[in-house]
Design an enzyme around this catalytic site. Structure first.
Site, PDB file in Angstrom:
ATOM      1  N   ASP A  13      -0.915   3.324   9.516  1.00  0.00           N
ATOM      2  CA  ASP A  13      -0.211   4.403   9.245  1.00  0.00           C
ATOM      3  C   ASP A  13      -1.131   5.482   9.200  1.00  0.00           C
ATOM      4  O   ASP A  13      -2.350   5.384   8.927  1.00  0.00           O
ATOM      5  CB  ASP A  13       0.736   3.990   7.981  1.00  0.00           C
ATOM      6  CG  ASP A  13       1.191   5.277   7.430  1.00  0.00           C
ATOM      7  OD1 ASP A  13       2.175   5.958   8.137  1.00  0.00           O
ATOM      8  OD2 ASP A  13       1.157   5.748   6.061  1.00  0.00           O
ATOM      9  N   ASP A  15      -0.149   9.245   7.182  1.00  0.00           N
ATOM     10  CA  ASP A  15       0.230   9.953   6.028  1.00  0.00           C
ATOM     11  C   ASP A  15      -0.165   9.064   4.633  1.00  0.00           C
ATOM     12  O   ASP A  15       0.736   8.000   4.775  1.00  0.00           O
ATOM     13  CB  ASP A  15       1.337  10.658   5.945  1.00  0.00           C
ATOM     14  CG  ASP A  15       1.124  11.982   7.221  1.00  0.00           C
ATOM     15  OD1 ASP A  15       0.375  12.649   7.123  1.00  0.00           O
ATOM     16  OD2 ASP A  15       2.041  11.750   7.974  1.00  0.00           O
ATOM     17  N   ASP A 192       0.691   2.277   3.335  1.00  0.00           N
ATOM     18  CA  ASP A 192       0.555   2.635   2.109  1.00  0.00           C
ATOM     19  C   ASP A 192       2.046   2.635   1.295  1.00  0.00           C
ATOM     20  O   ASP A 192       2.382   3.050  -0.020  1.00  0.00           O
ATOM     21  CB  ASP A 192       0.114   4.078   1.744  1.00  0.00           C
ATOM     22  CG  ASP A 192       1.174   5.355   2.312  1.00  0.00           C
ATOM     23  OD1 ASP A 192       1.740   6.075   1.381  1.00  0.00           O
ATOM     24  OD2 ASP A 192       1.117   5.388   3.501  1.00  0.00           O
TER      25      ASP A 192
END
Length: 252
Positions: A13, A15, A192
């Site tokens: 991922d 961001d 995250d």
């Protein structure tokens, strides 16, 4: 047995995983809200809205701003505003404003998290193909990767406009695995947020959850990734590489 011994590629991922993009995103959101004469949200609040792409970010921002404005007017003894354009149209306008402002502030408002460049470099040197899967609008992705000097590490990049179904749908991850020429179970996905872990599970990919990202204010362990790490370079020993000691700063 090493949980990741069959891994033949790694996807990430963006961001909250590789980059702290909250300062730039929050600035663009607030400038767009201000342009529509709506209350501004601030970075701490915007962080809880990040992760599902720009359209949903705009919906969350507008919902909050309209409610906040109504509350403020009520405390001042003023009637609620009843001449707004429809919310759907306002979201569309807000998105256009956001895209314009984010294009101006994205690079200066985005920073690599610690150990990102050295971890990506070590994985690439090992011969593992690396992919990127983000819900961020595609036009912003390549310039940002180039500005941060990490574009060179990725053989496959999938932005939010490149697939019909964004994470947590498995389609973006399945597409990356296909382009890498490996089975989904051979591709490790690192993220995250619950969207990342849900997408990995749906695609059949093993997953790593990082504790330092955004994730809507939730602890990543609630999403039950296969492994949880505090730092990105904790991934290296699990893939047979020495732990990185290069202490990158957030602002490098």
């Amino acid at each position: 047995m090493n949980k990741f011994e069959d891994i033949r590629g790694v996807a990430f991922d963006l961001d909250g995983t590789l980059v702290d993009s909250a300062p730039g995103l929050a600035a663009a959101v607030d400038m767009a809200l201000y342009a529509l004469e709506l209350p501004v949200a601030g970075e701490e609040r915007v962080i809880t809205w990040i992760g599902n792409g720009a359209d949903i970010l705009m919906e969350r921002a507008l919902t909050w701003a309209r409610q906040e404005r109504a509350t403020l007017r009520k405390t001042m003894g003023k009637p609620p505003v009843d001449d707004d354009i429809p919310a759907e149209e306002q979201v569309r306008i807000l998105r256009k404003l956001f895209d314009r402002y984010y294009g101006e502030v994205a690079e200066e408002g985005t920073f690599l998290f610690p150990h990102v460049a050295d971890t990506l470099g070590a994985l690439q040197a090992k011969g593992l193909p690396l992919g990127l899967v983000t819900n961020k609008p595609t036009p912003f992705v390549a310039p940002l990767l180039e500005a941060l000097d990490i574009a060179k590490y990725f053989s496959v990049v999938i932005g939010g406009d490149d697939v019909q179904n964004k994470k947590p749908h498995p389609d973006p991850l399945l597409l990356v695995a296909e382009r890498m020429g490996i089975a989904p179970q051979q591709m490790l996905f690192v993220g995250d947020s619950r969207n990342d872990i849900q997408a990995a599970k749906a695609a059949g990919c093993p997953s790593v959850g990082l504790t330092y990202g955004y994730n809507y204010g939730e602890a990543i362990d609630l999403s039950q990734p296969d492994v949880i790490y505090q730092s990105l370079n904790d991934l290296l020993p699990a893939l047979g590489l020495p732990h990185s000691e290069n202490q990158e700063s957030k602002n490098d």
